[in-house]
Design an enzyme around this catalytic site. Structure first.
Site, PDB file in Angstrom:
ATOM      1  N   GLU A 127       3.480  -1.017 -10.137  1.00 26.57           N
ATOM      2  CA  GLU A 127       3.953  -2.363 -10.455  1.00 26.57           C
ATOM      3  C   GLU A 127       2.856  -3.416 -10.270  1.00 26.57           C
ATOM      4  O   GLU A 127       2.885  -4.458 -10.923  1.00 26.57           O
ATOM      5  CB  GLU A 127       5.145  -2.729  -9.548  1.00 26.57           C
ATOM      6  CG  GLU A 127       6.392  -1.914  -9.842  1.00 26.57           C
ATOM      7  CD  GLU A 127       7.479  -2.073  -8.772  1.00 26.57           C
ATOM      8  OE1 GLU A 127       7.540  -3.134  -8.122  1.00 26.57           O
ATOM      9  OE2 GLU A 127       8.259  -1.127  -8.597  1.00 26.57           O
ATOM     10  N   ILE A 181       1.870   0.650  -6.498  1.00 28.69           N
ATOM     11  CA  ILE A 181       0.650   0.623  -7.315  1.00 28.69           C
ATOM     12  C   ILE A 181       1.002   0.454  -8.794  1.00 28.69           C
ATOM     13  O   ILE A 181       0.387  -0.343  -9.511  1.00 28.69           O
ATOM     14  CB  ILE A 181      -0.190   1.899  -7.071  1.00 28.69           C
ATOM     15  CG1 ILE A 181      -0.577   1.990  -5.589  1.00 28.69           C
ATOM     16  CG2 ILE A 181      -1.424   1.928  -7.962  1.00 28.69           C
ATOM     17  CD1 ILE A 181      -1.242   3.302  -5.169  1.00 28.69           C
ATOM     18  N   ASP A 185      -4.754   2.513   1.294  1.00 36.52           N
ATOM     19  CA  ASP A 185      -4.117   1.402   0.587  1.00 36.52           C
ATOM     20  C   ASP A 185      -4.935   1.045  -0.657  1.00 36.52           C
ATOM     21  O   ASP A 185      -6.133   0.746  -0.539  1.00 36.52           O
ATOM     22  CB  ASP A 185      -4.018   0.201   1.539  1.00 36.52           C
ATOM     23  CG  ASP A 185      -3.139  -0.895   0.981  1.00 36.52           C
ATOM     24  OD1 ASP A 185      -3.405  -1.360  -0.149  1.00 36.52           O
ATOM     25  OD2 ASP A 185      -2.187  -1.285   1.666  1.00 36.52           O
ATOM     26  N   HIS A 233       5.978   7.012 -10.981  1.00 32.80           N
ATOM     27  CA  HIS A 233       6.284   6.323  -9.717  1.00 32.80           C
ATOM     28  C   HIS A 233       5.030   6.451  -8.864  1.00 32.80           C
ATOM     29  O   HIS A 233       4.736   7.514  -8.327  1.00 32.80           O
ATOM     30  CB  HIS A 233       7.489   6.991  -9.045  1.00 32.80           C
ATOM     31  CG  HIS A 233       7.838   6.374  -7.722  1.00 32.80           C
ATOM     32  ND1 HIS A 233       8.983   5.632  -7.511  1.00 32.80           N
ATOM     33  CD2 HIS A 233       7.188   6.389  -6.528  1.00 32.80           C
ATOM     34  CE1 HIS A 233       9.021   5.218  -6.259  1.00 32.80           C
ATOM     35  NE2 HIS A 233       7.942   5.675  -5.643  1.00 32.80           N
ATOM     36  N   GLY A 256       3.186   4.916  -5.773  1.00 33.93           N
ATOM     37  CA  GLY A 256       3.109   4.080  -4.588  1.00 33.93           C
ATOM     38  C   GLY A 256       2.203   4.789  -3.603  1.00 33.93           C
ATOM     39  O   GLY A 256       1.295   5.513  -3.997  1.00 33.93           O
ATOM     40  N   ASP A 275      17.143  12.377  -2.601  1.00 36.57           N
ATOM     41  CA  ASP A 275      16.107  11.945  -3.523  1.00 36.57           C
ATOM     42  C   ASP A 275      15.629  13.091  -4.415  1.00 36.57           C
ATOM     43  O   ASP A 275      14.823  12.892  -5.320  1.00 36.57           O
ATOM     44  CB  ASP A 275      14.928  11.367  -2.729  1.00 36.57           C
ATOM     45  CG  ASP A 275      14.406  10.086  -3.353  1.00 36.57           C
ATOM     46  OD1 ASP A 275      15.124   9.488  -4.168  1.00 36.57           O
ATOM     47  OD2 ASP A 275      13.263   9.708  -3.032  1.00 36.57           O
TER      48      ASP A 275
HETATM   49  P1  AMP Z   1       4.898   1.782  -2.113  1.00 41.18           P
HETATM   50  O1  AMP Z   1       4.734   3.092  -1.390  1.00 41.18           O
HETATM   51  O2  AMP Z   1       5.675   1.872  -3.372  1.00 41.18           O
HETATM   52  O3  AMP Z   1       5.365   0.659  -1.213  1.00 41.18           O
HETATM   53  O4  AMP Z   1       3.416   1.350  -2.581  1.00 41.18           O
HETATM   54  C1  AMP Z   1       2.384   1.099  -1.659  1.00 41.18           C
HETATM   55  C2  AMP Z   1       1.084   0.996  -2.428  1.00 41.18           C
HETATM   56  O5  AMP Z   1       1.173  -0.094  -3.358  1.00 41.18           O
HETATM   57  C3  AMP Z   1      -0.131   0.720  -1.542  1.00 41.18           C
HETATM   58  O6  AMP Z   1      -1.224   1.555  -1.899  1.00 41.18           O
HETATM   59  C4  AMP Z   1      -0.443  -0.707  -1.886  1.00 41.18           C
HETATM   60  O7  AMP Z   1      -1.812  -0.962  -1.763  1.00 41.18           O
HETATM   61  C5  AMP Z   1      -0.036  -0.797  -3.337  1.00 41.18           C
HETATM   62  N1  AMP Z   1       0.046  -2.187  -3.736  1.00 41.18           N
HETATM   63  C6  AMP Z   1       0.946  -3.111  -3.340  1.00 41.18           C
HETATM   64  N2  AMP Z   1       0.624  -4.326  -3.852  1.00 41.18           N
HETATM   65  C7  AMP Z   1      -0.531  -4.143  -4.581  1.00 41.18           C
HETATM   66  C8  AMP Z   1      -1.383  -4.997  -5.355  1.00 41.18           C
HETATM   67  N3  AMP Z   1      -1.112  -6.293  -5.463  1.00 41.18           N
HETATM   68  N4  AMP Z   1      -2.467  -4.452  -5.958  1.00 41.18           N
HETATM   69  C9  AMP Z   1      -2.750  -3.144  -5.847  1.00 41.18           C
HETATM   70  N5  AMP Z   1      -1.977  -2.283  -5.128  1.00 41.18           N
HETATM   71  C10 AMP Z   1      -0.895  -2.778  -4.506  1.00 41.18           C
END
Ligand code: AMP
Length: 253
Positions: free
Chosen positions: A189, A187, A138, A63, A65, A5
């Site tokens: 997306e 986040i 989260d 990116h 998340g 990565d």
């Molecule tokens: P990842 O590491 O890419 O899986 O992203 C995880 C993060 O995405 C967490 O903080 C989740 O709360 C956030 N996330 C996923 N769905 C949503 C949503 N509908 N609204 C806000 N944040 C989200």
């Protein structure tokens, strides 16, 4: 087949990936910026190039998340990225602090007698959105907290947004302008509020959010107005496809 990565970030120049530490730390211990999320950044940059119908373009990929990194990409190659020697550099993350003044660490060791393993745990697992909000790592919980009037959740989100804006501004200057900006990962997306917070803070660059188009989750979409100086997109990442393509190209060679 193993895909690193970090490999997408190998195009950074020495002056970008080096830290201003004793040079021997680099030669002897390989202390340098490596970056991460390279597979995702590469996929999204490729997709932007397809959308813009432009092979040579300058883009910033966010990116965002639970872990997060921002990358400046020119003509498909990484110029700079926010993660560092480890993923705990750059923007604020779910539980990671990102960029801090490193001298806080020896200071806190002296103040509290905390050992290096515990401090490693604090900066990687108890900081970021969780550390500031005291509620959760989260972003959905943070947004629920804000809706309930929790001021520390609001502070956490404001700090989170500001750090993303800081990197976009820095990379805009580094790239001498950009053709497009993309938001990806959990986040990027899905969080309508984080994207709005970031883009609203970029209005000095002439970037204009289309609130209606931004009101969407998890789908590829242009989210800025027609007269925005730079188009911003949601691009759902697809690291699996990128790995499959890299594998295919290797077999072909
Ligand atoms: P990842 O590491 O890419 O899986 O992203 C995880 C993060 O995405 C967490 O903080 C989740 O709360 C956030 N996330 C996923 N769905 C949503 C949503 N509908 N609204 C806000 N944040 C989200």
């Amino acid at each position: 087949m193993a895909v690193f990565d970090t490999s997408f970030h190998q195009t950074m120049e020495l002056q970008t990936y080096l830290y201003a530490l004793p040079y021997e730390w680099y030669t002897k211990y390989k202390i340098r910026k490596y970056g991460a999320h390279g597979t995702s950044h590469k996929y999204v940059a490729n997709r932007l190039s397809e959308i813009l119908n432009k092979k040579d373009c300058k883009v910033i990929v966010c990116h965002i998340g639970n872990g997060g990194s921002i990358t400046a990409i020119k003509n498909g190659k990484c110029v700079d990225t926010s993660m560092g020697f480890t993923p705990n550099a750059g923007i604020i993350m779910g539980t990671r602090c990102g960029d801090i003044d490193v001298s806080i660490i020896p200071y806190m060791i002296k103040q509290t007698g905390i050992n290096y393993q515990d401090i490693d745990n604090v900066i990687n697992k108890q900081s970021g959105l969780l550390g500031i909000s005291g509620v959760s790592s989260d972003s959905r919980d943070i947004e629920n907290g804000i809706a309930e009037g929790n001021e520390r959740c609001l502070l956490a989100q404001q700090m989170f947004i500001q750090k993303i804006v800081d990197y976009i501004a820095k990379y805009y200057v580094l790239l001498e302008g950009v053709d497009a900006i993309a938001f990806t990962a959990g986040i990027g997306e899905n969080s309508i509020n984080v994207r709005k917070g970031v883009i609203d803070k970029l209005k000095v660059l002439g970037i204009k959010l289309d609130e209606e188009k931004n009101n969407i989750r998890g789908q590829e979409q242009l989210i800025t107005t027609k007269d925005s100086s730079i188009p911003c997109y949601i691009i759902p990442t697809d690291e699996e496809v990128m790995i499959a393509r890299d594998t295919y190209h290797l077999i072909e060679m």
